[in-house]
Write a protein that holds these residues in place. Sequence first.
Motif, mmCIF file in Angstrom:
data_model
loop_
_atom_site.group_PDB
_atom_site.id
_atom_site.type_symbol
_atom_site.label_atom_id
_atom_site.label_comp_id
_atom_site.label_asym_id
_atom_site.label_seq_id
_atom_site.Cartn_x
_atom_site.Cartn_y
_atom_site.Cartn_z
ATOM 1 N N VAL A 1 0.856 -1.180 0.000
ATOM 2 C CA VAL A 1 0.000 0.000 0.000
ATOM 3 C C VAL A 1 0.892 1.230 0.000
ATOM 4 N N ALA A 2 0.592 2.170 -0.891
ATOM 5 C CA ALA A 2 1.369 3.410 -0.942
ATOM 6 C C ALA A 2 0.423 4.592 -0.875
ATOM 7 N N PHE A 3 0.855 5.643 -0.176
ATOM 8 C CA PHE A 3 0.093 6.892 -0.148
ATOM 9 C C PHE A 3 0.887 7.966 -0.871
ATOM 10 N N ALA A 4 0.273 8.539 -1.890
ATOM 11 C CA ALA A 4 0.928 9.587 -2.670
ATOM 12 C C ALA A 4 2.345 9.170 -3.062
ATOM 13 N N SER B 1 3.895 0.387 11.808
ATOM 14 C CA SER B 1 4.293 -0.809 11.084
ATOM 15 C C SER B 1 3.279 -1.186 10.005
ATOM 16 N N GLY B 2 2.183 -0.422 9.920
ATOM 17 C CA GLY B 2 1.272 -0.617 8.801
ATOM 18 C C GLY B 2 0.173 -1.632 9.044
ATOM 19 N N LYS B 3 -0.066 -2.010 10.313
ATOM 20 C CA LYS B 3 -1.111 -3.010 10.585
ATOM 21 C C LYS B 3 -2.473 -2.522 10.114
ATOM 22 N N THR B 4 -2.813 -1.307 10.573
ATOM 23 C CA THR B 4 -4.126 -0.773 10.234
ATOM 24 C C THR B 4 -4.247 -0.532 8.731
ATOM 25 N N THR B 5 -3.169 -0.034 8.139
ATOM 26 C CA THR B 5 -3.165 0.212 6.692
ATOM 27 C C THR B 5 -3.478 -1.072 5.930
ATOM 28 N N LEU B 6 -2.855 -2.146 6.383
ATOM 29 C CA LEU B 6 -3.056 -3.425 5.727
ATOM 30 C C LEU B 6 -4.498 -3.906 5.924
ATOM 31 N N LEU B 7 -4.985 -3.741 7.156
ATOM 32 C CA LEU B 7 -6.351 -4.183 7.463
ATOM 33 C C LEU B 7 -7.354 -3.443 6.570
#
Lengths: 303, 322, 273
Positions: free
Chosen positions: C28-31, C57-63
Amino acid sequence: MTVAAAIDQMTPREIIRRTSQKSGQRRQLLSNLYFAVLTIALLVIFIPLYGVLSTIVVRGYHSLNWTFLTANPIPPTSATSPIGGVANAIDGTLEVTGIAVLLAVPLTILISVALFETRNRLARIVEQGIEIFVGMPAITFGLFIAAITVSVTHKFEAWYGSMALLFIVVPVATVNMIAAIRSVPQTLIEAGLGLGARPSRVMMRIILPTALPRILTGFFLSVSRALGETAPVLFVIGGVLVPSFNPRLPATTLPTQIYAYFGSQFESQVQACWGMALLLVIIVLFFNVLSRIFLARSKKANG
Amino acid sequence: MSITESPVAPKSGMTVGRERKLSTHSDTLYRGLIIVALAFFVLVGVYYFYSIIDQSIPGWKAAGFGFFTGTTWNLNAGQFGALPLIVTTLSTTLLAMLFAAPIGIGAALALVYLVPRRLQLLASSLVELLAIVPSVIYGAWGFIVLRPIMLYHVEPWLQRTTHNTWPFTGVPSGEGILLGGVVLATMCVPIVTAISRDVFEVVPRDLIEGAISLGATRGQVLRRVVLPSCRTGVLAALTLALGRALGETIALTFVLGGVSTVPKSLFSAGATMASEIASALGNGGALGDSVLFCSALVLIVIVGLVNYLSRTIIRRSQRKFQ
Amino acid sequence: MSLSSTEHTEYTTVSPNGQRMRLDDVSVAFAGRMAVRNVTFDVEPLKVTSMIGPSGSGKTTLLRAMNRMHDLTPSAKVSGSITIDGVDIFDKSIRLTDLRTRIGMVFQRPNPFPSMSIFENAVAGLRFIGVKDKKFLAESAERSLRAAALWDSVKDRLQNAAGTLSGGEQQRLCIARSLAVEPEVLLMDEPTASLDPIATAQIEELTQTLKQILTIVIVTHNMQQASRVSDNCAFLLMGDDMAGELIEFGETTKIFTNPNDPRTIDYIAGKFG
């Protein structure tokens, strides 16, 4: 097996999936339609915005020159006779609004501080009163001031207009200022009190300086509103053709001059209205931009 | 906060603020000043209401209850039936709100949920620009620019498409209730939009994502979650705009035409309670002026009532939902 | 409050339908800035999978990638493949609104709709998809509120505003709201972050009942919670370029007792985080 019987045998989950799939396309369409309507609503606003501003600029910009700003008006005798300028209205606007602001600043500070410090019945009544005054028709303030001044003295004076404008400026500025000083962090205030400072000192040295940008925002907002008001001053300032530079004499403001000229039979005077309108919008805009600058500053300061 | 900081919009800071004040000991001068300030304000407020009532007494004596029921308004002839003014005031205001409420709220939703971030500041600044144009300029613009459009295009078209049914009857004149309503709407829309936008902006992102995660479309999120949870704020915005419309004076003196009888259609000329005060004060002698104070008093009562009702509704729903 | 066995059985009259989700090389990438990089693991059906790791660490982003929540953020870009029951969730034929009823989500802070009653909150998702049948709505509300262990305490005040509930009850209402549309997977984003210990324990207990009927993915920064509730565990860590990476994935007991990676050992031991 009929459809109804089939549905009877479906589990809730199957029914939900089926409903969701069946309605999906229609719902998406409705949603898009909804957003289209919102877009139209926003675009519709820009029609009068463009209409008003373009009218003022197109009709008004060639009036704006040095003579217009500095000369006194000349009563026209024919459609082509020169009409001079609007120095009288510029002076009147400065006088009437200026005095209103000079009086409004201490009054607003006093009332806001008082409301911040008191929690009794009186304070509640005053606070509600101020909110009521924000919504009251401006014309009624003009009537009130006319009743207690012009009706008594039988004279028009510029500062009567300032009094009437106070009713516009003070409530708006107070509502903003109370919100501003109430947003000062409690910890700051307690720190001041903890050091043994007297309440008045805490107010002067901590609360007011911290809230200053937002307080100024409120003032500039209310000034930009007061500048454009016609109704409150209409009955009490009379009218003049020459700047008086004296608040005890009658005056003309830009809005009242526009109001007076607009019904004129002379096209040149109607023309001058647009010049004044443009001038007025520029002045109002200036104060509005000032208020936005201070608002942006206060937002930055508060993170 | 915006150009039209709403006095009735619920502000969480306000309630917290109520609990807070500096300590009350010592500092006599400071305490004294505070009491004086509050008392002064109460005195001015009372004096304002007292003056208006006091000045209106001769008017009430002359007009009596006929002020509300009389259908002829002619100050010079001593005819004080204000029904024409009342009807015009209510109908222009109603018309203005019919336009301004959906457009203002819709535009605010669009500003917050549709306009891309980097254009949002520009777009809302433009809307606020509309709010700072003085009312005398709206009047002039309405008369010079809108009136011909109404006269030659809108009103004939309305009559044609409705086959001359009420309220589109009468002779199109350009000025009158319809034009007044449109001009008022133009002035009310930025108020509604500015305040509603502030309200929509603080809707927690959580709520929106909650609805999205249940399978709501973006339209459903706005209609069923955002709008209902903002109803008190939106109501406050509408109330402020409504008050402004009821009390608007100068712009309407340009575009309403003038008054003597109760308007019969949207194309009828008229005058509102407020605009008639501006046009007629000083023209009808001392008694006429006093009757105009009656008009001001009625106006104050109506605006006060509207504010009171809206506050009650807001308080009640806050009690229920918070 | 404890979960009575009746509540449990009544709900499971609906056949369990937890689906498997598979993450394959998900980034996942933002901008243009990478937030999570190249994550691959399987979410097993009818089990609780936890994602742990320090903040950032990106847990929520991944979820949030797993029910396409990132579609709301224009600057977000998700690559790799995520499947549910073998079907790619990014497939053009999948309608987003359908997908989200299949993959429910519970948020960090309880977010019941403040303008709706308890009942309306419970059936909000059904209303969104257009269910109008009153009986069906009432039954669904009861079923999902029971499943969320909330029915007994709210059944007499279904018309009250949702804001009148306590924080823990609100969170369970949000779970009920998700359950009402009968999802196959429930994503929980630190669901107890704002709750007190008792409410936290109730939610944790709830996950154990719910995993009998659906698949759960839970993000938590509380390692004890992860070890208590989850069967499988993914440990993520921020890499050198600030992007989260999957360090280790496996059975929770293995991760907590005998991890392969030294960084997992350090994290579990509380050396950082």
